[in-house]
Motif scaffolding. Structure first.
Motif, PDB file in Angstrom:
ATOM      1  N   LEU A   1     -67.667  49.276 -41.964  1.00 55.62           N
ATOM      2  CA  LEU A   1     -66.335  49.215 -41.377  1.00 55.62           C
ATOM      3  C   LEU A   1     -66.053  47.785 -40.909  1.00 55.62           C
ATOM      4  O   LEU A   1     -66.402  47.407 -39.792  1.00 55.62           O
ATOM      5  CB  LEU A   1     -66.222  50.175 -40.188  1.00 55.62           C
ATOM      6  CG  LEU A   1     -66.315  51.674 -40.475  1.00 55.62           C
ATOM      7  CD1 LEU A   1     -66.219  52.460 -39.171  1.00 55.62           C
ATOM      8  CD2 LEU A   1     -65.239  52.121 -41.452  1.00 55.62           C
ATOM      9  N   PRO A   2     -65.437  46.953 -41.757  1.00 62.02           N
ATOM     10  CA  PRO A   2     -64.984  45.644 -41.292  1.00 62.02           C
ATOM     11  C   PRO A   2     -63.744  45.826 -40.409  1.00 62.02           C
ATOM     12  O   PRO A   2     -62.714  46.298 -40.877  1.00 62.02           O
ATOM     13  CB  PRO A   2     -64.634  44.896 -42.597  1.00 62.02           C
ATOM     14  CG  PRO A   2     -65.275  45.693 -43.700  1.00 62.02           C
ATOM     15  CD  PRO A   2     -65.274  47.105 -43.213  1.00 62.02           C
ATOM     16  N   VAL A   3     -63.880  45.486 -39.132  1.00 64.70           N
ATOM     17  CA  VAL A   3     -62.775  45.597 -38.186  1.00 64.70           C
ATOM     18  C   VAL A   3     -62.168  44.206 -38.051  1.00 64.70           C
ATOM     19  O   VAL A   3     -62.764  43.319 -37.449  1.00 64.70           O
ATOM     20  CB  VAL A   3     -63.266  46.109 -36.820  1.00 64.70           C
ATOM     21  CG1 VAL A   3     -62.080  46.354 -35.891  1.00 64.70           C
ATOM     22  CG2 VAL A   3     -64.090  47.374 -36.980  1.00 64.70           C
ATOM     23  N   LEU A   4     -60.959  44.021 -38.600  1.00 65.68           N
ATOM     24  CA  LEU A   4     -60.413  42.673 -38.748  1.00 65.68           C
ATOM     25  C   LEU A   4     -59.132  42.479 -37.941  1.00 65.68           C
ATOM     26  O   LEU A   4     -58.253  43.347 -37.910  1.00 65.68           O
ATOM     27  CB  LEU A   4     -60.144  42.382 -40.225  1.00 65.68           C
ATOM     28  CG  LEU A   4     -61.347  42.586 -41.166  1.00 65.68           C
ATOM     29  CD1 LEU A   4     -60.969  42.235 -42.591  1.00 65.68           C
ATOM     30  CD2 LEU A   4     -62.549  41.785 -40.707  1.00 65.68           C
ATOM     31  N   GLN A   5     -59.064  41.328 -37.292  1.00 73.24           N
ATOM     32  CA  GLN A   5     -57.892  40.937 -36.515  1.00 73.24           C
ATOM     33  C   GLN A   5     -57.124  39.900 -37.332  1.00 73.24           C
ATOM     34  O   GLN A   5     -57.524  38.741 -37.414  1.00 73.24           O
ATOM     35  CB  GLN A   5     -58.364  40.345 -35.184  1.00 73.24           C
ATOM     36  CG  GLN A   5     -57.313  40.266 -34.120  1.00 73.24           C
ATOM     37  CD  GLN A   5     -57.944  39.977 -32.762  1.00 73.24           C
ATOM     38  OE1 GLN A   5     -58.927  39.247 -32.676  1.00 73.24           O
ATOM     39  NE2 GLN A   5     -57.377  40.552 -31.720  1.00 73.24           N
TER      40      GLN A   5
ATOM     41  N   LEU B   1     -60.592  48.190 -41.342  1.00 73.85           N
ATOM     42  CA  LEU B   1     -59.768  48.620 -40.212  1.00 73.85           C
ATOM     43  C   LEU B   1     -58.985  47.413 -39.701  1.00 73.85           C
ATOM     44  O   LEU B   1     -59.572  46.383 -39.357  1.00 73.85           O
ATOM     45  CB  LEU B   1     -60.642  49.199 -39.099  1.00 73.85           C
ATOM     46  CG  LEU B   1     -61.503  50.409 -39.493  1.00 73.85           C
ATOM     47  CD1 LEU B   1     -62.295  50.898 -38.289  1.00 73.85           C
ATOM     48  CD2 LEU B   1     -60.653  51.524 -40.065  1.00 73.85           C
ATOM     49  N   ILE B   2     -57.665  47.536 -39.656  1.00 71.96           N
ATOM     50  CA  ILE B   2     -56.791  46.418 -39.302  1.00 71.96           C
ATOM     51  C   ILE B   2     -56.268  46.620 -37.889  1.00 71.96           C
ATOM     52  O   ILE B   2     -55.665  47.653 -37.576  1.00 71.96           O
ATOM     53  CB  ILE B   2     -55.606  46.321 -40.285  1.00 71.96           C
ATOM     54  CG1 ILE B   2     -56.127  46.261 -41.725  1.00 71.96           C
ATOM     55  CG2 ILE B   2     -54.743  45.115 -39.980  1.00 71.96           C
ATOM     56  CD1 ILE B   2     -55.041  46.450 -42.754  1.00 71.96           C
ATOM     57  N   SER B   3     -56.495  45.623 -37.040  1.00 69.58           N
ATOM     58  CA  SER B   3     -56.088  45.743 -35.641  1.00 69.58           C
ATOM     59  C   SER B   3     -54.585  45.568 -35.482  1.00 69.58           C
ATOM     60  O   SER B   3     -53.896  45.016 -36.345  1.00 69.58           O
ATOM     61  CB  SER B   3     -56.812  44.702 -34.790  1.00 69.58           C
ATOM     62  OG  SER B   3     -56.241  43.421 -35.001  1.00 69.58           O
ATOM     63  N   THR B   4     -54.101  46.034 -34.343  1.00 68.58           N
ATOM     64  CA  THR B   4     -52.703  45.812 -33.983  1.00 68.58           C
ATOM     65  C   THR B   4     -52.542  44.379 -33.484  1.00 68.58           C
ATOM     66  O   THR B   4     -53.395  43.892 -32.747  1.00 68.58           O
ATOM     67  CB  THR B   4     -52.288  46.790 -32.864  1.00 68.58           C
ATOM     68  OG1 THR B   4     -52.503  48.119 -33.315  1.00 68.58           O
ATOM     69  CG2 THR B   4     -50.825  46.600 -32.490  1.00 68.58           C
ATOM     70  N   PRO B   5     -51.493  43.661 -33.885  1.00 65.62           N
ATOM     71  CA  PRO B   5     -51.289  42.297 -33.396  1.00 65.62           C
ATOM     72  C   PRO B   5     -51.267  42.263 -31.872  1.00 65.62           C
ATOM     73  O   PRO B   5     -50.761  43.179 -31.225  1.00 65.62           O
ATOM     74  CB  PRO B   5     -49.922  41.915 -33.973  1.00 65.62           C
ATOM     75  CG  PRO B   5     -49.765  42.794 -35.171  1.00 65.62           C
ATOM     76  CD  PRO B   5     -50.452  44.079 -34.836  1.00 65.62           C
TER      77      PRO B   5
END
Length: 264
Positions: A94-98, A128-132
């Motif tokens: 799970l790459p969690v990316l900002q 998984l793409i973070s919220t800005p």
């Protein structure tokens, strides 16, 4: 409701990303409890375990492996630790990316991590793409158009989820789907294959212009085993030699202080 493939005794998930706070948040979210509460990014891999609908899950949270300034030896050591913690291999990454902080250098580091595991790692990944951090009301900016992020998502077979308003069951279901798509098989890590090959395959060594050979166990049995005893205590080395040879070996006192002695 069974989320994970029934053949799995324990699902192993590895968290990667360019933000420790996000990785920590996602890890606790998946496990359903606050397992990790440290604010500062650790300098080692952390592992947490939980049960989801009666099924075990092990979650490995990594240090800042995507840091472009991380020394290569430290980078590889962390990856090797992660490989060992997830042995015999993870099921899902799970790459969690900002997006606003995700650079081309981060992308290259992420690809390096996944490739060190296996060239099949991308098939086991869900981005998984973070919220800005600052999102204006009514903003519809599509962060998947971010070039580096878009390339990662494409390489991971377009598997991605936004973290905003993400339901835990939805995330667990997608994780389970990735495991099922890979028939519940764990990823066979290239680093573990290299280690196994190194202990089984003869290697060539250059010694003073000559070529010597490190033999496999079978070859050692055929040609004999040569051992070198090292240590500060001569008495301890002599006792160990007598024990290995099953007879009295070295008896000369003081000789070992000046010479190497050999016994067959």
């Amino acid at each position: 409701m069974r989320i994970l493939p029934p053949m799995l005794s324990e699902l192993k998930v590895v968290l990667l990303g360019n933000s420790w706070s996000l990785r920590k948040e996602v890890g606790n979210f998946i496990l359903g409890e606050t397992v990790v509460n440290t604010h500062k990014a650790p300098d080692e891999c952390l592992i947490g375990r939980s049960q989801i609908v009666g099924q075990k899950i092990a979650l490995i949270n990594t240090p800042d492996l995507l840091d472009p300034k991380i020394p290569e030896d430290k980078f590889r050591k962390h990856v090797e630790t992660c490989v060992n913690l997830s042995a015999p291999g993870p099921h899902v990454f799970l790459p969690v990316l900002q997006p606003e902080d995700f650079t081309e250098e981060h992308k290259l580091k992420l690809c390096s991590v996944l490739n060190l595991f296996s060239d099949q790692s991308f098939d086991h990944s869900l981005v998984l793409i973070s919220t800005p951090r600052e999102e204006s009301p009514g903003s519809t900016e599509d962060y998947t158009n971010h070039p580096a992020l878009q390339e990662v998502i494409r390489t991971c077979r377009y598997g991605s989820l936004r973290l905003k308003n993400l339901d835990r069951l939805e995330l667990l279901t997608r994780i389970g789907q990735i495991a099922k798509e890979n028939t519940g098989e764990h990823l066979r890590c290239d680093l573990l294959k290299e280690a196994a090959t190194a202990t089984q395959t003869p290697l060539s060594l250059k010694q003073g212009g000559a070529v010597g050979e490190l033999m496999s166990p079978a070859g050692a049995a055929e040609h004999g085993v040569r051992m070198v005893l090292l240590g500060k205590s001569e008495d301890d080395k002599t006792s160990l030699s007598d024990f290995i040879m099953k007879k009295k070996t070295f008896t000369s006192q003081g000789e070992t202080e000046r010479f190497c002695l050999r016994h067959e």
